[in-house]
Design a protein around this motif. Structure first.
Motif, mmCIF file in Angstrom:
data_model
loop_
_atom_site.group_PDB
_atom_site.id
_atom_site.type_symbol
_atom_site.label_atom_id
_atom_site.label_comp_id
_atom_site.label_asym_id
_atom_site.label_seq_id
_atom_site.Cartn_x
_atom_site.Cartn_y
_atom_site.Cartn_z
ATOM 1 N N LYS A 1 0.815 -1.212 0.000
ATOM 2 C CA LYS A 1 0.000 0.000 0.000
ATOM 3 C C LYS A 1 0.853 1.269 0.000
ATOM 4 C CE LYS A 1 -3.991 -2.049 2.365
ATOM 5 N NZ LYS A 1 -4.789 -2.053 3.615
ATOM 6 N N LYS A 2 1.979 1.251 0.719
ATOM 7 C CA LYS A 2 2.720 2.495 0.943
ATOM 8 C C LYS A 2 4.058 2.576 0.200
ATOM 9 C CE LYS A 2 0.879 3.261 5.612
ATOM 10 N NZ LYS A 2 1.246 3.530 7.027
ATOM 11 N N GLY A 3 4.593 1.446 -0.215
ATOM 12 C CA GLY A 3 5.970 1.487 -0.692
ATOM 13 C C GLY A 3 6.205 1.013 -2.101
ATOM 14 N N ARG A 4 5.226 1.100 -2.976
ATOM 15 C CA ARG A 4 5.388 0.596 -4.340
ATOM 16 C C ARG A 4 6.463 1.359 -5.119
ATOM 17 N NH1 ARG A 4 0.966 -2.690 -5.930
ATOM 18 N NH2 ARG A 4 1.655 -2.450 -8.092
ATOM 19 N N THR A 5 6.675 2.619 -4.807
ATOM 20 C CA THR A 5 7.651 3.420 -5.549
ATOM 21 C C THR A 5 9.021 3.431 -4.885
ATOM 22 O OG1 THR A 5 6.971 5.444 -4.382
ATOM 23 C CG2 THR A 5 5.833 4.903 -6.451
ATOM 24 N N SER A 6 9.144 2.819 -3.722
ATOM 25 C CA SER A 6 10.409 2.833 -2.986
ATOM 26 C C SER A 6 11.183 1.554 -3.259
ATOM 27 C CB SER A 6 10.137 2.977 -1.482
ATOM 28 O OG SER A 6 11.339 2.965 -0.759
ATOM 29 N N VAL A 7 12.516 1.641 -3.275
ATOM 30 C CA VAL A 7 13.352 0.480 -3.554
ATOM 31 C C VAL A 7 14.636 0.555 -2.742
ATOM 32 C CG1 VAL A 7 14.387 1.618 -5.561
ATOM 33 C CG2 VAL A 7 14.476 -0.863 -5.378
ATOM 34 N N VAL A 8 15.104 -0.582 -2.265
ATOM 35 C CA VAL A 8 16.408 -0.704 -1.615
ATOM 36 C C VAL A 8 17.315 -1.500 -2.521
ATOM 37 C CG1 VAL A 8 17.683 -1.718 0.311
ATOM 38 C CG2 VAL A 8 15.528 -0.548 0.738
ATOM 39 N N ALA B 1 8.678 -1.716 -0.740
ATOM 40 C CA ALA B 1 8.100 -2.940 -1.309
ATOM 41 C C ALA B 1 9.081 -3.726 -2.160
ATOM 42 C CB ALA B 1 6.869 -2.601 -2.144
ATOM 43 N N ARG B 2 10.286 -3.147 -2.462
ATOM 44 C CA ARG B 2 11.189 -3.812 -3.385
ATOM 45 C C ARG B 2 12.624 -3.734 -2.885
ATOM 46 N NH1 ARG B 2 11.691 -1.424 -9.427
ATOM 47 N NH2 ARG B 2 10.272 0.000 -8.330
ATOM 48 N N VAL B 3 13.329 -4.879 -2.989
ATOM 49 C CA VAL B 3 14.753 -4.939 -2.657
ATOM 50 C C VAL B 3 15.483 -5.601 -3.819
ATOM 51 C CG1 VAL B 3 16.519 -5.913 -1.136
ATOM 52 C CG2 VAL B 3 14.399 -4.996 -0.164
ATOM 53 N N VAL B 4 16.572 -4.987 -4.273
ATOM 54 C CA VAL B 4 17.457 -5.581 -5.270
ATOM 55 C C VAL B 4 18.726 -6.011 -4.537
ATOM 56 C CG1 VAL B 4 18.698 -5.244 -7.424
ATOM 57 C CG2 VAL B 4 16.523 -4.050 -7.037
ATOM 58 N N LEU B 5 18.968 -7.311 -4.514
ATOM 59 C CA LEU B 5 20.064 -7.872 -3.718
ATOM 60 C C LEU B 5 21.336 -7.980 -4.545
ATOM 61 C CD1 LEU B 5 18.476 -10.793 -1.629
ATOM 62 C CD2 LEU B 5 19.287 -8.576 -0.803
#
Length: 721
Positions: free
Chosen positions: A587-594, A618-622
């Motif tokens: 709901k809150k973090g669709r545009t955020s990424v780590v 909502a997204r992490v790139v490892l």
């Protein structure tokens, strides 16, 4: 059938026999058998060594000869001719025939089944009924008298009788080739003699060996006669009492009985049946009572006659007197269903599972699609299933088949819908189903069809569980279709036997084909969610290839064909708050990424980051060290991060740019398609491989949980040898 012509066939290599089957000597040096007995199933090549034992061991010494494969049909029909290296002097010749009409015929044969092994292979006298109405016409259906249990190794009980000649009377009519596992050794299939006996190559070989083919004479069955009164059963007497009110005029009864016998394929010359003979006729043919009911329905002009007819039909079904469709009704329904199957091969299995969720459906309806040759068996199996009580109470129960027909009709349009509903109404009226009961089924079907049209398939889910008890790379596999309204439908596999990656990928491809036949699914690139446990997160499922349908199309990785991502709902049981965290991040973090960098440090620092400033991401790139990736991945998933992307070939941070082509930080909604396109390009140009991306994408909302997968070892194979 001459026992002295019985053949035991062994094929193999110099190291020993590998295959055993049966056959029949049709000429001094010619043995008729099944083709698959003679070839290596793994390579498709004939066995280099073939030997044949001629004769019945209980009737004197047998003779053994070497043999060579002489002929197989050009159309890959499962029959073959062997030529043995010495002539057998057996008097007489083989007579050939072809069952005529619709009446069931008694048949017999001789073979060497695995179930008859004591110290060596022993002979079994096959016997039972050949029903021309069963099956698709490509095979004769042989309903067995003796039906042994499968062996301790689970193999087919009749293994070894493939190639046995099938006789009706004194004429050879076919060759046994298969044992359908679903019938528990009660049924065999045979290739009809007429399908190969006119082949030019076959006839030339017979002529060269001085054994000309006799005419394939039509084999009919005389109409059955009643036994003496003292030998008649209570069921026979009960049916005769129910028939009396329907035939006040004996002449009308005789006319109906003669017409019915002719319609069912019996010979009716000099047939003047009594009431007892008519009952015997009704008990002799599986569709006789339905055919008579259809003929009498036209005379049901008053309620009293209608009630007597309904009582007769109901009692006949209670006594287990076969299916309820008359031959004409059965043929008409098959014609309608074939037309629908040609356009929508997935519709009938889907409608069956949704219309009859608690019924034990035949195996051909437990798969995503049904083949044309399976339709007749499916209809016959459904005729035996009830659906519910009658309306009003006390009226005949509605057959399950009528409910299914209404569901199929509701899902199609135009003339096909009109024809199916007209068929259903005629059949219901004929067997006495109350109009309110049929209307109730039709309303249920209409509501189902409306939901089906308005709720599209959002994704295909494949659940995998590694087979820890077996050897090699095998998995239990279940596939579901999940709809936009949150409902789901399980596409049951034919068995729960563990599958190889290629078999699992092929099952997935079949399910995706079924999804594309759903409303609105034709042009959609399916999203496939592969559900795994924690160790399964490392699997390269996207690189699994399904079996190529032919040589024209090379196999393709499923990750190149579909938007494929992983899911691990098992973690929900370990972390109670994971579901709530995941919904919050969606709901809150669709545009955020780590994007992990060296500054992220170790696993504990990453977890701190996900608890604080990136609590809603909502997204992490490892990126990072390969030996720490699993721990980092599980930490992300435990904190409810729904989307995680990594390169399973990367060894450290220096490989971070390998995922650059995927634009991992760009728009989230397009990420799965960017990954699919990347995998497709890599499959087409493997020499340019830069990365092997894995993508976890936990869907929004609750995951449709099913029962735990249980592995078992079902009966294997279908050939009778």
């Amino acid at each position: 059938m001459e026992p002295a012509r019985l053949a035991l066939i062994r094929g193999g290599t110099k190291d020993g026999p590998r295959s055993t089957g049966s056959g029949y000597l049709i000429g001094p040096r010619l043995v008729l058998t099944a083709r698959h007995v003679l070839v290596d199933r793994e390579t498709g090549e004939p066995w280099p060594k073939l030997s044949v034992q001629i004769g019945h061991p209980a009737q004197g010494p047998t003779r053994t000869a070497k043999a060579e494969l002489l002929w197989t049909p050009p159309d890959e029909l499962d029959v073959a001719l062997l030529r043995i290296d010495q002539a057998m002097d057996i008097p007489g010749s083989v007579l050939w025939g072809r069952p005529a009409g619709r009446a069931p015929l008694p048949y017999a044969g001789l073979g060497y089944p695995k179930a008859a092994v004591v110290e060596t292979r022993e002979v079994e006298n096959l016997r039972g009924t050949l029903s021309p109405l069963s099956g698709s016409g490509r095979h004769y259906v042989l309903d067995q008298g003796p039906a042994p249990e499968p062996g301790a190794d689970g193999r087919n009980a009749w293994g070894g009788v493939s190639g046995a000649a099938v006789f009706c009377g004194h004429r050879l009519v076919g060759v046994v080739v298969q044992e359908p596992a679903a019938y528990g050794a009660r049924r065999l299939l045979a290739v009809p003699a007429h399908s190969f006996a006119q082949d030019a190559g076959f006839l030339n070989h017979l002529a060269e060996h001085a054994c000309a083919l006799s005419e394939l004479a039509a084999i009919g069955v005389p109409a059955p006669r009643a036994a003496p009164g003292t030998e008649r059963t209570p069921a026979e007497r009960a049916l005769e009492q129910l028939l009396r009110p329907l035939f006040a005029d004996p002449a009308a009864r005789t006319a109906h009985a003669r017409e019915l016998a002719g319609e069912l394929g019996y010979e009716t010359a000099d047939y003047t049946p009594t009431a007892a003979d008519l009952v015997t006729l009704l008990l002799a043919h599986p569709r006789a009572h339905a055919a008579l009911g259809q003929a009498l329905a036209a005379r049901a002009v008053d309620q009293a006659f209608r009630s007597c007819l309904t009582a007769f039909l109901t009692q006949a079904r209670v006594l287990g007197r076969g299916p309820f469709l008359a031959p004409e009704e059965f043929d008409d329904l098959l014609y309608l269903l074939r037309g629908i199957r040609d356009e929508q091969s997935a519709l009938l299995p889907q409608a069956a599972r949704d219309a009859l969720p608690y019924a034990a459906l035949p195996g051909c309806l437990d798969r995503p699609r049904i083949e044309e040759h399976e339709l007749a068996d499916a209809v016959e199996a459904l005729e035996e299933l009830p659906d519910g009580e009658g309306i009003p109470e006390g009226s005949p129960p509605v057959p399950a088949l009528l409910r299914l027909v209404e569901y199929v009709a509701a899902a199609v349009d135009g003339e096909r819908q009109h024809e199916l509903r007209a068929w259903s109404k005629r059949t219901a009226d004929r067997i006495g189903i109350h109009g309110d009961a049929l209307a109730e089924r039709r309303m249920d079907a209409a509501r189902w069809a409306e939901r089906r049209r308005n709720s599209l398939v959002s994704r295909v889910v494949m659940e995998l569980e590694r087979d820890g008890a077996g050897d090699g790379d095998r998995y239990a596999c279940r596939i579901l279709l999940v709809r936009t309204d949150g409902t789901h439908r399980i596409l049951k596999s034919p068995s729960s036997e563990p599958k190889t990656p290629r078999e699992a990928a092929s099952a997935l491809a079949e399910a995706v084909g079924a999804a594309r036949q759903e409303p609105g699914g034709h042009d959609h690139v399916p999203w496939v969610t592969v559900v795994v446990d924690r160790p399964g997160l490392h699997l390269a499922v996207d690189e699994w290839e399904s079996g190529a349908p032919d040589d024209l199309l090379p196999p393709s990785p499923i990750g190149a064909d579909y938007q494929l991502s992983l899911s691990c709902p098992d973690l929900d049981r370990l972390v109670a708050t994971r579901g709530q965290d995941r919904e919050r991040r969606w709901k809150k973090g669709r545009t955020s990424v780590v994007v992990t960098e060296p500054s992220c440090g170790d696993r504990d620092k990453l977890m701190h980051l996900l608890r604080t400033e990136h609590r809603d991401t909502a997204r992490v790139v490892l990126h990072g060290p390969a030996d720490q990736r699993q721990a980092w991945l599980e930490a992300c998933l435990a904190y409810g991060v729904p989307v995680v992307l990594w390169d399973r070939d990367a060894t450290g941070y220096d490989d971070a740019d390998r995922l650059g082509e995927l634009a991992p930080s760009d728009e989230l909604d397009g990420l799965a398609e960017r990954v699919r396109v990347f995998r497709s390009r890599t499959a087409a140009h493997p020499e340019e491989r830069r990365a092997r991306p894995s993508l976890v994408w936990e869907p929004e909302g609750s995951y449709p949980r099913t029962e735990q997968l249980h592995l078992r070892d079902p009966w294997r194979g279908t050939h009778a040898s």
